[in-house]
Design a protein around this motif. Structure first.
Motif, PDB file in Angstrom:
ATOM      1  N   LYS A 136      47.136 130.579  40.842  1.00 29.05           N
ATOM      2  CA  LYS A 136      45.819 129.917  40.890  1.00 29.05           C
ATOM      3  C   LYS A 136      44.698 130.893  40.546  1.00 29.05           C
ATOM      4  N   GLU A 349      45.003 121.958  38.637  1.00 28.96           N
ATOM      5  CA  GLU A 349      46.368 121.766  38.155  1.00 28.96           C
ATOM      6  C   GLU A 349      47.338 122.093  39.282  1.00 28.96           C
ATOM      7  N   GLU A 351      51.612 121.252  41.019  1.00 31.04           N
ATOM      8  CA  GLU A 351      52.540 120.243  41.542  1.00 31.04           C
ATOM      9  C   GLU A 351      52.320 120.027  43.038  1.00 31.04           C
TER      10      GLU A 351
END
Ligand SMILES: Cc1ncc(COP(=O)(O)O)c(C=O)c1O
Length: 387
Positions: A136, A349, A351
């Motif tokens: 990140k 972004e 998952e």
């Protein structure tokens, strides 16, 4: 029951009696006379704000944690905001937080004017996933819209986050670490207590926390005394030491004398209560390990056992069985923060596979110092009966 009653005499093997999820009444019964004395003292001296109890508490909390300074504030949310203001955070600054935490962590970042960047959590420790943290940070640098400034690891349910690994990343990218230790006060990593594990640590004394006031309260810890003076200014509307001139922007983030008095009496029995929580967690482990995956252990750390939380694929069936047996439980964090209305604009972004799994599986069982071993056995019987 008097305050002389030892906690050990309150924990029998008796399995009878209703089970409380947390039991503030039993604790109050132990120390009621001491608390009354403290409150009466405040009524007598009349310094409801900034009375002698505040300094006494701050000194006692420094001694308890090993931090260089402690600043009492009005809540665990205010403490996060005050520290971010103290660091000069604001528009364009990125603050990395786990997506599984209480919403206060994200609210505080936004209220300080900075931008939260959500990081996934590990399914074993339930804490920030350090590999995803690095991803990140790189993502923010690549996009170039925000400046990475701070990491806020949250010690979920009481277990300190992976500070050694997070410190390496913070050093690499020149970021400040603020521990959100609202749930882990009383825990340790190695020989270091929560409060001294990061350059800044924030905690909450909400009544239901391991160390809780009789109202809202919180505290900030630092290893740097000068930083403490800045926080004292911010919690008092940003004024100078004489409280005349506004030298920075601040607000009313003070911890009052009555709450400080209550906390001093609770701190006196806190070490014993932490031992009892650890003993109960060990009993849960022995019984439940027959069939279930245990809450994560980190061999370097001692949890404060603020909560005893499992991740169970059959969580809903366990919850229903406990309800049928009139045993309370709690389901915290059913939705990762990045999916929530208030924060989804910052989802970015990713998952978030760990967070999604845990949100569907978390279940917290009764945990407080005054449980009996018989009561813990009753909880385990029910959990095992549907596992
Ligand atoms: C992880 C975490 N951060 C922050 C807070 C906020 O603390 P408070 O309720 O004292 O503002 C809490 C409290 O519930 C919490 O659990």
């Amino acid at each position: 029951m008097t305050n002389q009653t030892k906690a050990s005499s309150l924990t029998s093997t008796d399995g009878d009696g209703p089970i409380q999820f947390m039991d503030l009444k039993a604790q109050q019964a132990r120390i009621r006379d001491k608390i009354e004395e403290r409150l009466l003292k405040v009524l007598d001296h009349g310094a409801y704000i900034n009375g002698p109890e505040l300094g006494e508490l701050e000194a006692a909390l420094c001694e308890f944690t090993g931090a260089a300074d402690c600043v009492g504030v009005a809540s665990g949310t205010d403490s996060l905001i005050i520290a971010m203001l103290g660091e000069g955070l604001g528009a364009g600054d990125a603050v990395f937080i786990p997506t599984i935490t209480y919403n206060a962590t994200a609210n505080a970042v936004l209220l300080a004017g900075a931008t939260p960047v959500f990081v996934d959590v590990r399914t074993d420790t339930f804490n920030m996933d350090v590999a995803d943290l690095a991803t990140k940070i790189e993502g923010v640098l690549e996009t170039g819209k925000l400046r990475p400034r701070m990491i806020i690891p949250v010690d979920l349910f009481g277990l300190p986050a992976d500070y050694p690994s997070i410190q390496k990343i913070a050093k690499q990218y020149n970021l400040t670490i603020m521990a959100d230790a609202a749930q882990s006060f009383g825990g340790k990593q190695g020989d270091t207590s929560v409060g001294a594990l990061a350059e800044i640590s924030s905690t909450s004394f909400f009544p239901g926390k391991g160390l809780g006031a009789y109202g809202d309260a919180g505290a900030l810890f630092t290893m740097d005394k000068e930083q403490g003076e800045i926080w004292r200014s911010i919690r008092w509307h940003g004024t100078d030491a004489q409280r005349k001139e506004s030298v920075r922007v601040g607000f009313n983030g003070r911890l009052d004398s009555m709450q400080a008095g209550v906390l001093l009496e609770k701190l006196a029995i806190f070490p014993e209560e932490l031992e009892l929580r650890a003993k109960h967690a060990a009993q849960y482990d022995v019984r439940l390990a027959e069939k279930l995956a245990m809450p994560a252990r980190d061999p370097r750390s001692q949890s404060s056992w603020g909560y005893y939380t499992l991740a169970l694929p059959n969580r809903d069936a366990v919850q229903a069985a406990l309800k049928d047996a009139s045993i309370p439980c709690a389901i915290y964090y059913t939705q990762p923060l990045h999916e929530m209305e208030a924060f989804k604009a910052y989802a970015g972004e990713g998952e978030f596979a760990g967070a999604k799994k845990l949100a569907a599986e978390f279940i917290s069982l009764p945990m407080h110092p005054y449980l009996t071993s018989g009561q813990i056995d009753r909880v385990c019987d029910v959990v095992l009966s549907v596992s």
